[in-house]
Design a protein around this motif. Structure first.
Motif, short mmCIF file in Angstrom:
data_model
loop_
_atom_site.label_atom_id
_atom_site.label_comp_id
_atom_site.label_asym_id
_atom_site.label_seq_id
_atom_site.Cartn_x
_atom_site.Cartn_y
_atom_site.Cartn_z
N UNK A 1 1.03 -1.31 0.03
CA UNK A 1 0.15 -0.33 -0.47
C UNK A 1 0.62 0.73 -0.14
N UNK A 2 2.03 1.38 0.50
CA UNK A 2 3.10 2.66 0.51
C UNK A 2 4.02 2.22 -0.13
N UNK A 3 3.13 2.08 -1.87
CA UNK A 3 3.84 1.69 -3.40
C UNK A 3 4.33 3.42 -3.71
N UNK A 4 5.46 3.15 -4.83
CA UNK A 4 5.62 4.63 -5.51
C UNK A 4 4.72 4.78 -6.33
N UNK A 5 3.92 5.79 -6.53
CA UNK A 5 3.26 5.89 -6.82
C UNK A 5 3.21 6.56 -8.66
N UNK A 6 2.40 6.89 -9.67
CA UNK A 6 3.04 8.27 -10.77
C UNK A 6 2.42 9.32 -10.41
N UNK A 7 3.37 10.31 -10.48
CA UNK A 7 2.98 11.65 -10.32
C UNK A 7 2.02 12.45 -11.32
N UNK A 8 0.68 12.65 -11.40
CA UNK A 8 0.14 13.12 -12.46
C UNK A 8 -0.02 14.75 -12.38
N UNK A 9 0.04 14.95 -11.45
CA UNK A 9 0.92 16.64 -11.08
C UNK A 9 0.92 17.10 -9.29
N UNK A 10 1.21 18.27 -9.38
CA UNK A 10 2.78 18.55 -8.55
C UNK A 10 1.01 18.63 -7.15
N UNK A 11 1.61 18.28 -6.44
CA UNK A 11 0.22 18.05 -5.26
C UNK A 11 -0.27 19.02 -4.38
N UNK A 12 0.69 20.69 -4.62
CA UNK A 12 -0.56 21.76 -4.69
C UNK A 12 -1.29 21.90 -6.23
N UNK A 13 -0.95 21.76 -6.88
CA UNK A 13 -1.89 21.74 -7.90
C UNK A 13 -3.26 21.09 -7.80
N UNK A 14 -3.50 19.77 -7.40
CA UNK A 14 -4.00 18.84 -7.75
C UNK A 14 -4.77 19.52 -6.26
N UNK A 15 -4.30 19.84 -5.52
CA UNK A 15 -5.47 19.42 -3.76
C UNK A 15 -6.20 20.54 -3.97
N UNK A 16 -5.55 22.20 -5.11
CA UNK A 16 -6.29 23.09 -5.26
C UNK A 16 -7.84 22.98 -6.01
N UNK A 17 -7.53 21.77 -6.88
CA UNK A 17 -8.61 22.33 -7.76
C UNK A 17 -9.89 21.57 -7.14
N UNK A 18 -11.42 21.41 -7.79
CA UNK A 18 -12.06 21.25 -7.51
C UNK A 18 -12.79 19.97 -6.88
N UNK A 19 -12.10 19.03 -8.42
CA UNK A 19 -12.42 17.23 -8.88
C UNK A 19 -13.90 17.14 -7.82
N UNK B 1 -16.88 6.66 4.22
CA UNK B 1 -17.99 5.06 4.83
C UNK B 1 -18.41 4.41 3.71
N UNK B 2 -18.74 5.25 2.70
CA UNK B 2 -19.65 4.19 1.59
C UNK B 2 -18.85 4.41 0.33
N UNK B 3 -17.46 4.13 0.72
CA UNK B 3 -16.31 3.98 -0.38
C UNK B 3 -16.41 5.10 -2.20
N UNK B 4 -16.32 6.48 -1.73
CA UNK B 4 -16.15 7.10 -2.24
C UNK B 4 -15.03 7.96 -2.46
N UNK B 5 -14.57 8.24 -3.06
CA UNK B 5 -13.25 9.45 -3.52
C UNK B 5 -12.86 10.31 -3.96
N UNK B 6 -12.34 11.45 -3.77
CA UNK B 6 -12.13 12.65 -4.49
C UNK B 6 -11.09 12.32 -5.96
N UNK B 7 -11.54 12.47 -6.68
CA UNK B 7 -10.18 12.56 -7.74
C UNK B 7 -10.39 14.02 -8.71
N UNK B 8 -9.50 14.05 -9.35
CA UNK B 8 -9.41 15.25 -10.35
C UNK B 8 -8.70 14.49 -11.81
N UNK B 9 -8.79 15.80 -13.02
CA UNK B 9 -8.58 15.52 -14.38
C UNK B 9 -7.58 17.23 -14.37
#
Length: 486
Positions: free
Chosen positions: A404-422, A478-486
């Motif tokens: 679960x602590x694997x190396x993940x592909x970075x699509x956006x920088x942290x600040x850019x992704x976190x400030x998107x509405x998603x 709790x109902x297994x939903x997650x916020x995503x961005x494009x």
């Protein structure tokens, strides 16, 4: 099995927090968790009697010149720092201030992937592009140390890096070679920042590792409340550096700390440090004796094991952390955690996939260690007698924490992704999207997925496994939903 007093179910029926806390304090539940005072300290007076503001004669933390300056100088002398600063907003504010002071806005930073979320928050606030150091994962699937070689390799690839941040000890107690890492980092002319939140007890006895303060780290953050006799939120930032200006450190501490620092908490810090100065040798000797005896006794158990009972390979442990596994009995971490809590009234710090973590401190009692030992002996007997039903896990299930602590592909920088509405979508449909928020196991507060990283099928499976095991996952509803961005 232990005869118990009032149950946790009865305690939580009390709807007012102050009354619930009082009822809990009067129960027989034993705290193998932080804070490190273990509810044993009685030296301070009624907190309401000493809760003041910056009145005449009591100095001001944000412009300390008298009693608070003297107190901070004493703690610097105790740990071997040039300067030390009281933190009353926990290690979090110290981490935020250290990174902000050490890296210019937008500068590059190299951090251990298993850093606390506060490190990521600092990167977000300062708009820092983040590059990662990945820790060694030992045979038990526990994230271990950062190697000097990995730091050297990363800095060669990223020569514009302005600071390196690592966590040592980790939440589980794995310790990195700070002295060697500091030499590597300093050869590039940049500072090493060490989150030593779980190591405030380091350096006071040879049984424990040396503190990073004395091993060459520039800025070191310690949570006094985690492993010493101090109140929650109390911490300290130590500075031994010419690479980060004192003015910058103080400027950002003023930003991230409350403008109304609690005199109750600051008095608690000073009281704790004074106790170490005056009684530390005796207290630590007794503490080490209790720990050593506990490890000797648990060596006699047949199936319940201590994952950190001895040095294995290159991993150096902080033995104040008790990593207990009932894997050979078919008990996963949550099952063992629940047994200790419900049947023996022993509150662990946390559970992971296949083990529980018990945090100890110099304030633990002989009775506390004896109760834990007897509980483990009893659980082993009950499991072998089939009174407790375990189940064998597949190798994939046992090792999923490592995955679960694997190396993940970075699509956006942290600040850019976190400030998107998603948008929020079902976890099952999130493959291929970039995360719009942190997904974190808490405790320990290490992000499994950072905003901007790509969601994979393997990651989805691992999150489902976390939920199956009853682990606390933040960032997935709790109902297994997650916020995503494009």
């Amino acid at each position: 099995m232990r005869e118990k007093g009032i149950s946790l179910t009865e305690i939580v029926q009390e709807k007012y927090l102050d009354r619930r806390l009082k009822k809990y304090a009067e129960s027989d539940y034993y705290p193998f968790h932080m804070p490190g005072h273990k509810r044993q300290m009685e030296s301070l007076v009624n907190p309401y009697r000493i809760d003041i503001t910056e009145i005449e004669g009591f100095d001001n933390l944000h412009d300390a010149k008298e009693i608070l300056l003297d107190a901070q100088r004493r703690i610097a002398g105790l740990y071997g720092a040039d300067n030390s600063y009281f933190l009353v907003n926990g290690s979090t504010c110290g981490i935020l201030a250290a990174i902000s002071a050490g890296v210019k806005r937008g500068g590059k930073i190299l951090i251990a992937r298993n850093c606390h979320k506060a490190v990521y928050h600092a990167a977000y606030l300062r708009g820092l592009p983040v590059r990662y150091l990945y820790p060694i994962i030992n045979e038990a699937g526990i994230q271990g140390m950062i190697t000097p070689e990995s730091v050297e390799c990363a800095l060669k690839e990223e020569p514009e890096t302005e600071a390196v941040v690592i966590t040592s000890p980790t939440y589980d107690g794995a310790v990195s070679d700070i002295e060697k890492i500091a030499k590597v980092v300093h050869s590039y002319g940049i500072p090493l920042i060490v989150d030593e939140a779980h190591g405030a007890h380091f350096g006071f006895h040879s049984y424990f590792p040396e503190t990073a303060v004395r091993l060459g780290a520039d800025l070191v953050i310690q949570s006094l409340h985690k492993t010493l006799s101090c109140l929650t939120q109390t911490a300290v930032l130590h500075a031994n550096t010419s690479l980060v200006s004192k003015t910058n450190i103080q400027k950002f501490l003023a930003v991230y700390q409350t403008s109304s620092p609690s005199y109750v908490l600051m008095a608690g810090i000073e009281s704790c440090i004074r106790m170490i100065e005056e009684q530390g040798e005796e207290l630590f000797a007794s503490y080490v004796e209790r720990l050593s005896d506990f490890y000797r006794q648990t060596n006699l158990l047949q199936k319940i094991k201590m994952l950190n009972n001895e040095k294995k390979g290159d991993v150096v442990w902080d033995f104040s952390k008790l990593l207990i596994t009932g894997e050979e009995l078919g008990l996963d971490g949550k099952k063992l955690y629940d047994l200790l809590l419900k049947d023996y009234h022993l509150q662990m710090e946390m559970c992971s996939g296949n083990y529980v973590l018990a945090m100890t401190s110099l304030m633990d009692t002989d009775e506390g260690f004896a109760r834990l030992l007897q509980a483990l002996i009893d659980i082993e007997k009950r499991a072998e007698g089939k009174e407790i039903q375990g189940r064998k896990e597949s190798e994939k299930q046992k090792n999923f924490i490592e995955q679960v602590y694997q190396k993940n592909v970075k699509r956006f920088e942290l600040a850019d992704a976190w400030e998107r509405e998603g948008i929020e979508i079902p976890l099952s449909e999130s493959k291929g999207y970039a995360a719009g928020d942190f997904i974190t196991l808490y405790p320990p507060g290490i992000p499994l997925l950072v905003p901007g990283e790509e969601i994979t099928a393997e990651f989805i499976g691992n999150i489902r496994e976390c939920f199956r095991l009853g682990l606390n996952v933040q960032g997935v509803s709790g109902n297994l939903r997650i916020k995503v961005v494009n």
